[in-house]
Motif scaffolding. Structure first.
Motif, PDB file in Angstrom:
ATOM      1  N   LEU A 349       0.831  -1.202   0.000  1.00  0.00           N
ATOM      2  CA  LEU A 349       0.000   0.000   0.000  1.00  0.00           C
ATOM      3  C   LEU A 349       0.866   1.252   0.000  1.00  0.00           C
ATOM      4  CD1 LEU A 349      -2.674  -1.086   2.648  1.00  0.00           C
ATOM      5  CD2 LEU A 349      -2.905  -1.119   0.156  1.00  0.00           C
ATOM      6  N   TRP A 350       0.438   2.273  -0.704  1.00  0.00           N
ATOM      7  CA  TRP A 350       1.209   3.509  -0.765  1.00  0.00           C
ATOM      8  C   TRP A 350       1.034   4.360   0.482  1.00  0.00           C
ATOM      9  CZ3 TRP A 350      -1.801   7.904  -0.632  1.00  0.00           C
ATOM     10  CH2 TRP A 350      -3.131   7.773  -1.043  1.00  0.00           C
ATOM     11  N   ASP A 351       0.067   4.003   1.349  1.00  0.00           N
ATOM     12  CA  ASP A 351      -0.104   4.695   2.627  1.00  0.00           C
ATOM     13  C   ASP A 351      -0.604   3.680   3.650  1.00  0.00           C
ATOM     14  OD1 ASP A 351      -1.622   6.290   4.775  1.00  0.00           O
ATOM     15  OD2 ASP A 351      -0.676   7.904   3.620  1.00  0.00           O
ATOM     16  N   LYS A 352       0.048   3.637   4.786  1.00  0.00           N
ATOM     17  CA  LYS A 352      -0.283   2.637   5.793  1.00  0.00           C
ATOM     18  C   LYS A 352      -1.655   2.856   6.431  1.00  0.00           C
ATOM     19  CE  LYS A 352       2.021   5.167   9.563  1.00  0.00           C
ATOM     20  NZ  LYS A 352       3.078   5.104  10.608  1.00  0.00           N
ATOM     21  N   SER A 353      -2.234   4.031   6.247  1.00  0.00           N
ATOM     22  CA  SER A 353      -3.536   4.346   6.840  1.00  0.00           C
ATOM     23  C   SER A 353      -4.714   3.861   6.003  1.00  0.00           C
ATOM     24  CB  SER A 353      -3.658   5.865   7.054  1.00  0.00           C
ATOM     25  OG  SER A 353      -2.654   6.356   7.902  1.00  0.00           O
ATOM     26  N   ILE A 354      -4.459   3.330   4.819  1.00  0.00           N
ATOM     27  CA  ILE A 354      -5.547   2.972   3.912  1.00  0.00           C
ATOM     28  C   ILE A 354      -6.524   1.964   4.518  1.00  0.00           C
ATOM     29  CG2 ILE A 354      -6.053   1.753   1.747  1.00  0.00           C
ATOM     30  CD1 ILE A 354      -3.765   3.351   0.485  1.00  0.00           C
ATOM     31  N   PRO A 355      -6.078   0.884   5.183  1.00  0.00           N
ATOM     32  CA  PRO A 355      -7.060  -0.053   5.762  1.00  0.00           C
ATOM     33  C   PRO A 355      -8.032   0.630   6.727  1.00  0.00           C
ATOM     34  CG  PRO A 355      -4.897  -1.055   5.709  1.00  0.00           C
ATOM     35  CD  PRO A 355      -4.701   0.378   5.338  1.00  0.00           C
ATOM     36  N   ASP A 356      -7.515   1.463   7.626  1.00  0.00           N
ATOM     37  CA  ASP A 356      -8.392   2.157   8.568  1.00  0.00           C
ATOM     38  C   ASP A 356      -9.222   3.239   7.880  1.00  0.00           C
ATOM     39  OD1 ASP A 356      -7.821   0.725  10.880  1.00  0.00           O
ATOM     40  OD2 ASP A 356      -6.066   1.955  11.353  1.00  0.00           O
ATOM     41  N   MET A 357      -8.671   3.849   6.817  1.00  0.00           N
ATOM     42  CA  MET A 357      -9.460   4.817   6.059  1.00  0.00           C
ATOM     43  C   MET A 357     -10.683   4.138   5.452  1.00  0.00           C
ATOM     44  SD  MET A 357     -10.206   5.755   2.652  1.00  0.00           S
ATOM     45  CE  MET A 357      -8.819   5.332   1.611  1.00  0.00           C
ATOM     46  N   VAL A 358     -10.500   2.946   4.901  1.00  0.00           N
ATOM     47  CA  VAL A 358     -11.620   2.215   4.306  1.00  0.00           C
ATOM     48  C   VAL A 358     -12.657   1.889   5.378  1.00  0.00           C
ATOM     49  CG1 VAL A 358     -12.291   0.056   3.189  1.00  0.00           C
ATOM     50  CG2 VAL A 358     -10.278   1.309   2.388  1.00  0.00           C
ATOM     51  N   GLY A 359     -12.193   1.386   6.539  1.00  0.00           N
ATOM     52  CA  GLY A 359     -13.132   1.102   7.616  1.00  0.00           C
ATOM     53  C   GLY A 359     -13.853   2.349   8.084  1.00  0.00           C
ATOM     54  N   SER A 360     -13.130   3.463   8.193  1.00  0.00           N
ATOM     55  CA  SER A 360     -13.722   4.722   8.651  1.00  0.00           C
ATOM     56  C   SER A 360     -14.762   5.235   7.668  1.00  0.00           C
ATOM     57  CB  SER A 360     -12.625   5.773   8.833  1.00  0.00           C
ATOM     58  OG  SER A 360     -11.686   5.365   9.802  1.00  0.00           O
ATOM     59  N   TYR A 361     -14.486   5.064   6.395  1.00  0.00           N
ATOM     60  CA  TYR A 361     -15.433   5.501   5.367  1.00  0.00           C
ATOM     61  C   TYR A 361     -16.793   4.827   5.572  1.00  0.00           C
ATOM     62  CZ  TYR A 361     -17.752   5.750   0.818  1.00  0.00           C
ATOM     63  OH  TYR A 361     -18.666   5.944  -0.182  1.00  0.00           O
ATOM     64  N   PHE A 362     -16.769   3.524   5.775  1.00  0.00           N
ATOM     65  CA  PHE A 362     -18.044   2.815   5.936  1.00  0.00           C
ATOM     66  C   PHE A 362     -18.683   3.089   7.293  1.00  0.00           C
ATOM     67  CE2 PHE A 362     -16.146   0.443   2.434  1.00  0.00           C
ATOM     68  CZ  PHE A 362     -17.214   0.428   1.551  1.00  0.00           C
ATOM     69  N   ALA A 363     -17.884   3.397   8.300  1.00  0.00           N
ATOM     70  CA  ALA A 363     -18.459   3.824   9.576  1.00  0.00           C
ATOM     71  C   ALA A 363     -19.212   5.148   9.387  1.00  0.00           C
ATOM     72  CB  ALA A 363     -17.363   3.972  10.624  1.00  0.00           C
ATOM     73  N   ASP A 364     -18.636   6.043   8.587  1.00  0.00           N
ATOM     74  CA  ASP A 364     -19.317   7.301   8.278  1.00  0.00           C
ATOM     75  C   ASP A 364     -20.595   7.052   7.487  1.00  0.00           C
ATOM     76  OD1 ASP A 364     -17.341   8.652   9.588  1.00  0.00           O
ATOM     77  OD2 ASP A 364     -16.347   9.418   7.782  1.00  0.00           O
ATOM     78  N   MET A 365     -20.517   6.152   6.512  1.00  0.00           N
ATOM     79  CA  MET A 365     -21.704   5.851   5.714  1.00  0.00           C
ATOM     80  C   MET A 365     -22.792   5.207   6.573  1.00  0.00           C
ATOM     81  SD  MET A 365     -21.551   7.064   2.747  1.00  0.00           S
ATOM     82  CE  MET A 365     -23.131   6.308   2.365  1.00  0.00           C
ATOM     83  N   GLU A 366     -22.400   4.437   7.584  1.00  0.00           N
ATOM     84  CA  GLU A 366     -23.391   3.857   8.490  1.00  0.00           C
ATOM     85  C   GLU A 366     -24.145   4.964   9.232  1.00  0.00           C
ATOM     86  OE1 GLU A 366     -23.257  -0.079  11.073  1.00  0.00           O
ATOM     87  OE2 GLU A 366     -22.203   1.552  12.090  1.00  0.00           O
ATOM     88  N   LYS A 367     -23.427   6.016   9.652  1.00  0.00           N
ATOM     89  CA  LYS A 367     -24.083   7.154  10.292  1.00  0.00           C
ATOM     90  C   LYS A 367     -25.092   7.806   9.346  1.00  0.00           C
ATOM     91  CE  LYS A 367     -20.324   8.575  13.408  1.00  0.00           C
ATOM     92  NZ  LYS A 367     -19.372   9.681  13.737  1.00  0.00           N
ATOM     93  N   VAL A 368     -24.688   7.960   8.091  1.00  0.00           N
ATOM     94  CA  VAL A 368     -25.577   8.579   7.108  1.00  0.00           C
ATOM     95  C   VAL A 368     -26.823   7.727   6.913  1.00  0.00           C
ATOM     96  CG1 VAL A 368     -25.814   9.302   4.700  1.00  0.00           C
ATOM     97  CG2 VAL A 368     -23.688   9.774   5.940  1.00  0.00           C
TER      98      VAL A 368
END
Length: 406
Positions: A349-368
């Motif tokens: 991965l070009w950025d080590k934060s990508i796995p948590d970014m993906v998880g965070s994205y769907f956590a945000d979508m769950e709120k929506v």
């Protein structure tokens, strides 16, 4: 479908509308390239209102028409949780459906409201003429201009011999902005500011692509002049005035717009029959950063703190800005399996934060989704346009994950 088929389709599918309203809708869409995909906004760039700003992330008005007319019932209200350029809301007005929308980017929120508002054309023309008069007889001081805290790359001499605007062209842009800010009518002022914003990339030394901002080829030899700035603004106003005169009397003229973070605000909206929206995709593309030129030049941002506050008010769909990426327990086995695969491929991965970014994205979508569920008509519908991503050959199946969450 060809143009005659489009007219027939609209007449049949929008039979709830009267003949005049059907003709108004058909006339508005008459220059749409019907051979193109309904999901693409590119064929809409020449349509009235849509041509005010070339918003590449939008979907087309025809997609909104098809989505609503194939529901099996006719809604009276529609919520767009991610307003963008206002395509859903504007099309809903043509369809006789009252729109409400949420948009966190202040420039885009103004673009939406500029499209949806109903104008007194003579009053608008008078205000515009005053702006032109002031722009031709005044000149601002760049050093003392209010809010002059834009990045140093914004204006010549820039940084390391690179700049976005030549100095005198930038002065003319700010002179026009200053004249617009003297307009008393807030709706007319908003529209004129949006139109000025729509000229900025054209007048700059850069272009916007899927990879962000890039300098144009041979940009130092092709820089725009102050005269170009005024000419571009005049051209866009004339187009906008023609659109307003032709299509200002839409079937529904009311609307509701909320400015801010949809994650916090969606559950506070009025009840709606349907929701139709397209969230940012988890593709590490900072949707706020690409509008930095408009945001800084028009005065929506006045400091680096303003910029950071806006960027952290968006979905966690990218890693370009540092923020909390904890995401807890989202109800999707597929998401958990996907993040595990990303963790195992972390070295690629070009950025080590990508796995948590993906998880965070769907956590945000769950709120929506939870917020939408609380206000949507139980017999209504929620429709979303989403896009997949891929990192280190790991597919992020956005649609499948969101279905599990829903």
């Amino acid at each position: 479908m060809d143009r005659s088929e489009l007219s027939g389709y609209l007449s049949e599918s929008c039979s709830i509308l009267g003949p005049i309203q059907q003709q108004n809708l058909s006339s508005w869409l008459q220059n749409y390239d019907v051979k193109s995909s309904a999901s693409s906004n590119v064929p809409s760039y020449s349509l009235p209102y849509q041509r005010w700003y070339k918003f590449k992330e939008a979907f087309s008005p025809l997609m909104v028409v098809e989505s609503i007319t194939k529901l099996g019932f006719w809604p009276s209200t529609c919520l767009d949780c991610f307003g963008g350029s206002g395509t859903t809301s504007l099309t809903c007005q043509f369809l006789g459906v009252k729109p409400s929308t949420i948009e966190v980017n202040p420039f885009l929120a103004d673009l939406i409201e500029a499209k949806l508002h109903t104008y007194d054309t003579q009053h608008l023309l008078d205000d515009y003429c005053e702006v032109i008069k002031r722009s031709q007889t005044a000149s601002v001081d760049l050093r003392s201009f209010r809010g002059a805290s834009w990045p140093k790359t914004m204006v010549e001499p820039g940084v390391k011999d690179r700049w976005i605007f030549s100095r005198e062209t930038f002065r003319k842009i700010l002179t026009i902005r200053s004249a617009i800010e003297q307009v008393v009518d807030v709706h007319n002022q908003r529209l004129l500011r949006v139109l000025l914003g729509s000229t900025l990339v054209e007048l700059s030394n850069v272009y916007i692509s899927g990879k962000g901002r890039r300098y144009k080829k041979s940009w130092k030899d092709t820089q725009k002049t102050p005269s170009d700035a005024l000419t571009a603004f005049v051209r866009l106003f004339n187009e906008a005035l023609a659109d307003i005169a032709a299509y200002g009397s839409r079937t529904v003229q009311s609307y509701s717009i909320t400015r801010g973070d949809t994650r916090a605000l969606v559950g506070q909206q009025n009840p709606a029959d349907i929701a139709l929206f397209s969230p940012p995709y988890p593709n590490s593309f900072d949707y706020t950063d690409i509008y930095n030129i408009e945001l800084w030049v028009l005065g929506y941002l006045g400091s680096s703190a303003d910029n950071k506050a806006l960027r952290t008010s968006t979905l966690r769909s990218h890693v370009q800005v540092a923020r909390d990426l904890t995401w807890g327990h989202v109800r999707s086995p597929l998401l958990k399996a996907t993040v595990k695969r990303l963790d195992r491929a972390s070295e690629q991965l070009w950025d080590k934060s990508i796995p948590d970014m993906v998880g965070s994205y769907f956590a945000d979508m769950e709120k929506v989704l939870k917020g939408v569920r609380g206000i949507i008509n139980p017999k209504g519908a929620v429709m979303m346009t989403v896009g997949n991503s891929r990192y280190a050959d790991v597919l992020i199946d956005v649609g499948a994950i969101i279905r599990q969450m829903a």
